[in-house]
Every structure is written in C-alpha cells, then in structure tokens.
Design a protein around this motif. Structure first.
Motif, PDB file in Angstrom:
ATOM      1  N   ASP A   1       4.083  -4.951   7.767  1.00  0.00           N
ATOM      2  CA  ASP A   1       4.196  -6.166   6.962  1.00  0.00           C
ATOM      3  C   ASP A   1       2.909  -6.369   6.158  1.00  0.00           C
ATOM      4  O   ASP A   1       1.843  -6.591   6.744  1.00  0.00           O
ATOM      5  N   PRO A   2       2.959  -6.283   4.826  1.00  0.00           N
ATOM      6  CA  PRO A   2       1.717  -6.395   4.031  1.00  0.00           C
ATOM      7  C   PRO A   2       1.037  -7.750   4.117  1.00  0.00           C
ATOM      8  O   PRO A   2      -0.119  -7.886   3.739  1.00  0.00           O
ATOM      9  N   ARG A   3       1.732  -8.755   4.644  1.00  0.00           N
ATOM     10  CA  ARG A   3       1.107 -10.080   4.779  1.00  0.00           C
ATOM     11  C   ARG A   3       0.064 -10.089   5.888  1.00  0.00           C
ATOM     12  O   ARG A   3      -0.912 -10.848   5.815  1.00  0.00           O
TER      13      ARG A   3
ATOM     14  N   TYR B   1      -8.148  -2.926   3.805  1.00  0.00           N
ATOM     15  CA  TYR B   1      -8.039  -2.615   2.378  1.00  0.00           C
ATOM     16  C   TYR B   1      -8.649  -3.701   1.494  1.00  0.00           C
ATOM     17  O   TYR B   1      -9.348  -3.411   0.517  1.00  0.00           O
ATOM     18  N   MET B   2      -8.413  -4.957   1.836  1.00  0.00           N
ATOM     19  CA  MET B   2      -8.778  -6.054   0.943  1.00  0.00           C
ATOM     20  C   MET B   2     -10.289  -6.149   0.662  1.00  0.00           C
ATOM     21  O   MET B   2     -10.682  -6.325  -0.496  1.00  0.00           O
ATOM     22  N   PRO B   3     -11.170  -6.014   1.656  1.00  0.00           N
ATOM     23  CA  PRO B   3     -12.606  -6.044   1.324  1.00  0.00           C
ATOM     24  C   PRO B   3     -13.034  -4.909   0.404  1.00  0.00           C
ATOM     25  O   PRO B   3     -13.911  -5.079  -0.442  1.00  0.00           O
TER      26      PRO B   3
ATOM     27  N   GLY C   1     -10.922  -6.096  -8.057  1.00  0.00           N
ATOM     28  CA  GLY C   1      -9.929  -7.095  -8.412  1.00  0.00           C
ATOM     29  C   GLY C   1      -8.526  -6.739  -7.988  1.00  0.00           C
ATOM     30  O   GLY C   1      -7.549  -7.292  -8.510  1.00  0.00           O
ATOM     31  N   LEU C   2      -8.374  -5.824  -7.014  1.00  0.00           N
ATOM     32  CA  LEU C   2      -7.048  -5.359  -6.592  1.00  0.00           C
ATOM     33  C   LEU C   2      -6.674  -5.841  -5.203  1.00  0.00           C
ATOM     34  O   LEU C   2      -5.702  -5.351  -4.611  1.00  0.00           O
ATOM     35  N   GLN C   3      -7.430  -6.807  -4.664  1.00  0.00           N
ATOM     36  CA  GLN C   3      -7.189  -7.224  -3.292  1.00  0.00           C
ATOM     37  C   GLN C   3      -5.813  -7.844  -3.077  1.00  0.00           C
ATOM     38  O   GLN C   3      -5.284  -7.831  -1.962  1.00  0.00           O
ATOM     39  N   ASP C   4      -5.194  -8.381  -4.138  1.00  0.00           N
ATOM     40  CA  ASP C   4      -3.876  -9.000  -4.010  1.00  0.00           C
ATOM     41  C   ASP C   4      -2.743  -8.101  -4.496  1.00  0.00           C
ATOM     42  O   ASP C   4      -1.588  -8.539  -4.572  1.00  0.00           O
ATOM     43  N   SER C   5      -3.053  -6.861  -4.807  1.00  0.00           N
ATOM     44  CA  SER C   5      -2.031  -5.937  -5.300  1.00  0.00           C
ATOM     45  C   SER C   5      -1.083  -5.545  -4.176  1.00  0.00           C
ATOM     46  O   SER C   5      -1.500  -4.962  -3.170  1.00  0.00           O
ATOM     47  N   LEU C   6       0.211  -5.856  -4.331  1.00  0.00           N
ATOM     48  CA  LEU C   6       1.202  -5.502  -3.312  1.00  0.00           C
ATOM     49  C   LEU C   6       1.326  -3.985  -3.199  1.00  0.00           C
ATOM     50  O   LEU C   6       1.473  -3.446  -2.090  1.00  0.00           O
TER      51      LEU C   6
ATOM     52  N   LEU D   1       0.273   0.895  -0.143  1.00  0.00           N
ATOM     53  CA  LEU D   1      -0.397   2.196  -0.158  1.00  0.00           C
ATOM     54  C   LEU D   1      -1.356   2.315   1.024  1.00  0.00           C
ATOM     55  O   LEU D   1      -1.434   3.376   1.666  1.00  0.00           O
ATOM     56  N   ALA D   2      -2.075   1.225   1.324  1.00  0.00           N
ATOM     57  CA  ALA D   2      -2.990   1.235   2.468  1.00  0.00           C
ATOM     58  C   ALA D   2      -2.232   1.454   3.769  1.00  0.00           C
ATOM     59  O   ALA D   2      -2.689   2.197   4.658  1.00  0.00           O
TER      60      ALA D   2
END
Length: 497
Positions: free
Chosen positions: A169-171, A179-181, A187-192, A197-198
C-alpha cells in the motif's frame, strides 16, 4: 614444535599473524585480509549506533565491552593481516551481544551468527590442520559458505515478510517511508509512480540478489544492484542503517568469487602502499583522518548556518556518521563493483564442496526468522521495515492470513489505556498495545509503576508488577530470547521499523 603445541592458541597466532606470499595460499590470504578490515568497520558502525553503551548508560559491563570491541576493531583495521584479531573481535562482539540480549536489531543478529561461525570455523581449522596454508584455505573457504548463506536468508525473508497488504500500500509502505526522504530533494516525494517503483524495486532487487549469489556466472549483476541499494538506504537517514549496509558489504566480500575479492584487495593494497611510501608509516591513517575530519567539518559548518534554532545532538552525531558512510561505503562499493565487472561473466572453476555442518548456523537463523508466524517473537526476525503484523491470531500476510502459532506469546495483546510510566502512556495516547509478555517485562523493571489496559474486551485497572506476577512470569532464557514490537491494530498499518 610438536603438533599439539602447534595447535595451541600460541600456534594459531604464530601461523596466521603474518600474510604469506606462497602462490598456493595467495588467494586465501588476500581474501581474509580484504574481509577483516571491512568486518571491523561494520562492527564500528554498529557499535557507534549504540550511543547508550558508549557513554555507559546501559551499565559498566556493556560499556567496557563496547569500548574493548572498538579497540580490537580499530587494531584489526590497522593490522588486517593479523587473522587472530578477527577471531578475537568475533569473540568480543558475540559475548557483548549475548550479554545485551534481548537485542532487536536484525543486523546485530545476523552479525552474531557470522561471528559465531568465525569462532567455530577458526577453532575447527586450529584443531584439524597444522600448516598455515591449510588453515587459511580452510578458514577462508568455510567462511565464504556461511556468508553467502546468511545473505541468501536475509534477502529471502526480506522478500517473504513483505508479501503483505500494507507493504504493498503506497500510503503506508515502509519502502515509501525510505523513498520519500530521498525523493524530497527532487520534488518527487508525492509521486505515486515513484512510490510504487520503490515498493516493487525492493522485491526485484532482493530477488535478483538471491539468484546471483549462487548463479556465479552472472553474480556481478546482483552484486551491483545490491550494492547500489545498500549504499543509498543509510542516506535516507530514516534509521541508523550504516551498520546494516556495512555488514552486507563485508559479507559480499566473502561471497564473491575468490578472484574478485583478491582484485578488491589488490586495489586497496595499492592505495595504502602509495600512501605509506609517500607519507611514511602514518600515511595509512591519512584517508581515515581526511574522511572523519571532513565529515565533522561539513556537519559543523552546516549546523552553524542552519535556520533551525536548535539541532538535536543526536541528529548532528548521526549526520557525521552518514557522511563517513558516504565516503567509506562509496569507495568500498565502487572498488568491489569494479573488481566484479572485471570478471563478468565469471568463467572460473567452482571450489570443492564444503562440509554440511557449515550450514547448521545459517539453518538456525532461517528457523529463527519464522518466529512471527509461529507465535514466538516479532523482533529480530528480519521483519524490519516490512509492515508485517502477526499478533492476536491474525496477519496481514497474503500467504499466511492466520498464523499457525506453535507458541502462545502473540495470542494476548494488552491495549494500553493509561499508565504512570511515560513510555507506556505513549502507547495509550496512540491506541497501541503490547503483547502481555512485553508488558510484564516492562513492569518487572519498574515495580512502582501501574498500567490500565484492556485484554479480550476486559478492562484491568492500575495493574502492577506484583499483581501480574511479573517477577516469575518467564524464565531467564525467555527473557534473553524473546522480544516483541508494539502492536498497532489500525489499518492500514503504518510503517514503524
């Protein structure tokens, strides 16, 4: 010297202290010399993460053992040819681990299995062989079998535990938490797409890594993917991952074909020979001084000009070690990748089969890691950053929705409602719980504390260690071996660790 005297510890030191130059022993000697300082560095990264022990907060014994291990590790980095120092480091680290148990760290558990294997393998060689050449060859080849098996088990459970609804679940996926840090700066931390992919790249990289460990012709493909993955994750600063990645680097130096580890050794040796010739005996210490001094300077300057009013000392401390990892891990992994690519595809001959007893410790680790499903424990089972939940008779695992408990420890989960202890009140504020074993252990160490909890729909008010019989609820072995995560029944299950 008699054979009996030759097999004493003094004989062990006399035989293995110097590196030999005979052609027949050259690859084994180089392999051991390449592995030893990297294993010592992995120990240092691990010890540096135990800040409480470094400052004797966890007691004088563990503090002294920690500094003793650091001293031996530094000496092994300085004198990697002295193989008995590797034996000594393994003994100190394993003893320290046993005293500190229960220990939650998965990397520490894997390192403990490797250290135990080093001790057994060296003792076996000491008792069986009389010549330095035979000892080195036997130690090196046997250690390679164990290291490869430990990596394979680590990657297998790194995949298996993650086959659950919440990791996918990506949430909430732990892969997304890492991935997010890393993606924030782009600027891609919110990319679904990036989040998915992560998640899926974790499965792909670890699967390729397992296959490549035993498909030697194309071993370099899995090695390079794994090295890239393990180089990056400490930089996320999500957790103290330097010890885990440096452990993997050391095990890979043993797992790759011996020609590769020999080339890696040659590359490192040329650098240090140049420094020694150019700057004298202290030239070998120059790279370490530059890296440590550079890391401290960069962090100090950035902290000085930071817009934050206050930066926690722990954050500064970790930042210094992350920068040291970037330099050490980057150079070490590049040299190992270059050595691997020079032998791609590998066309060497496989070593003779090794004795089956070498697989006893790796097989034990494999069984230990089934613990979350058989109700035994949830920490130290290579379930880190997997979103896995197996408590109270249910699981989010797609293949094991109802765990076949063989042990009762995960059956009863106490949902904490209030407590006089801040640590327990933390769980109450977040509507989280603990398995009863963990709750009793926490109260046993704080006999004056009370806790209100709910178990199976029944509320228990202001329970204490005495009312729960916490002093007699478990044996010494249970207290050493069993360790559990806190329990969160909220869905989707957020990533913890």
């Amino acid at each position: 010297m008699s054979a009996r005297a030759d097999r004493s510890l003094v004989g062990f030191w006399r035989h293995l202290r110097p590196a030999v130059s005979q052609a027949g022993d050259h690859a084994a000697a180089d392999g051991l010399i390449a592995f030893s300082p990297v294993w010592a560095a992995a120990a240092i990264f691990s010890l540096a993460g135990d800040r409480g022990m470094l400052i004797f907060r966890d007691g004088a014994l563990l503090g002294l053992m920690t500094w003793a291990a650091i001293a031996v590790a530094l000496l092994l980095v300085w004198r990697p040819r002295w193989t008995p120092l590797l034996f000594l480091l393994a003994g100190v680290m394993l003893t320290r681990y046993a005293v500190a148990m229960p220990v939650a760290g998965n990397n520490k558990m894997i390192a403990a299995f490797m250290n135990a294997s080093i001790l057994v393998i060296c003792a076996h060689a000491l008792l069986r062989y009389s010549s330095a050449t035979e000892m080195r060859e036997n130690i090196y080849e046997n250690m390679r079998v164990v290291a490869r098996a430990l990596l394979a088990i680590m990657y297998f459970y790194g995949i298996f535990h993650k086959i659950n609804t919440d990791f996918l679940d990506p949430r909430v996926s732990c892969a997304v938490a890492l991935y997010m840090p890393l993606a924030d700066g782009f600027g891609l931390q919110d990319s679904l797409t990036g989040k998915y992919l992560a998640i899926w790249s974790t499965f792909i990289v670890e699967a390729i890594a397992i296959v490549s460990l035993y498909w030697k012709r194309w071993f370099a493909v899995g090695l390079i993917l794994a090295l890239m993955f393990h180089f990056v994750i400490p930089i996320s600063v999500y957790s103290w991952y330097m010890d885990f990645s440096s452990l993997v680097l050391a095990l890979y130096i043993l797992s790759v074909p011996r020609e590769v580890s020999q080339r890696f050794y040659d590359s490192c040796a040329r650098l240090f020979r140049f420094l020694r010739d150019r700057f004298g005996a202290l030239g070998q210490a120059l790279p370490f001084g530059v890296v440590i001094g550079g890391a401290v300077t960069v962090v100090a300057v950035l902290s000085l000009f930071s817009r934050q009013a206050h930066i926690a000392p722990s954050h500064i401390y970790q930042s210094v070690w992350v920068l040291m990892w970037v330099a050490y891990g980057g150079i070490g992994m590049l040299l190992l990748a270059e050595a691997a690519l020079s032998h791609l595809p590998w066309r060497g001959t496989s070593a003779p089969s090794r004795p089956l007893w070498l697989y006893v410790l790796p097989a034990t680790l494999f069984i230990v890691c089934t613990a979350p499903y058989i109700g035994l424990r949830t920490e130290a089972s290579i379930a880190m950053f997997s979103n896995l939940h197996t408590e109270a008779g249910t699981s989010n695992h797609l293949l094991i929705p109802q765990p076949p408990y063989l042990f009762p420890y995960l059956n009863d989960v106490a949902m904490i409602k209030a407590s006089s202890e801040p640590d327990l009140q933390y769980f109450a504020d977040r509507n989280q719980g603990l398995v009863m074993f963990s709750l009793k252990e926490r109260l046993r160490n704080k006999p004056d504390a009370w806790v209100t909890y709910e178990l199976n729909g029944v509320r228990h008010e202001r329970a204490t260690a005495q009312s729960l019989g916490a002093s007699i609820h478990a044996s010494a072995w249970e207290r050493k071996l069993l360790i559990f995560k806190h329990v969160d029944f909220a869905r989707p299950k957020v990533c913890t660790h």
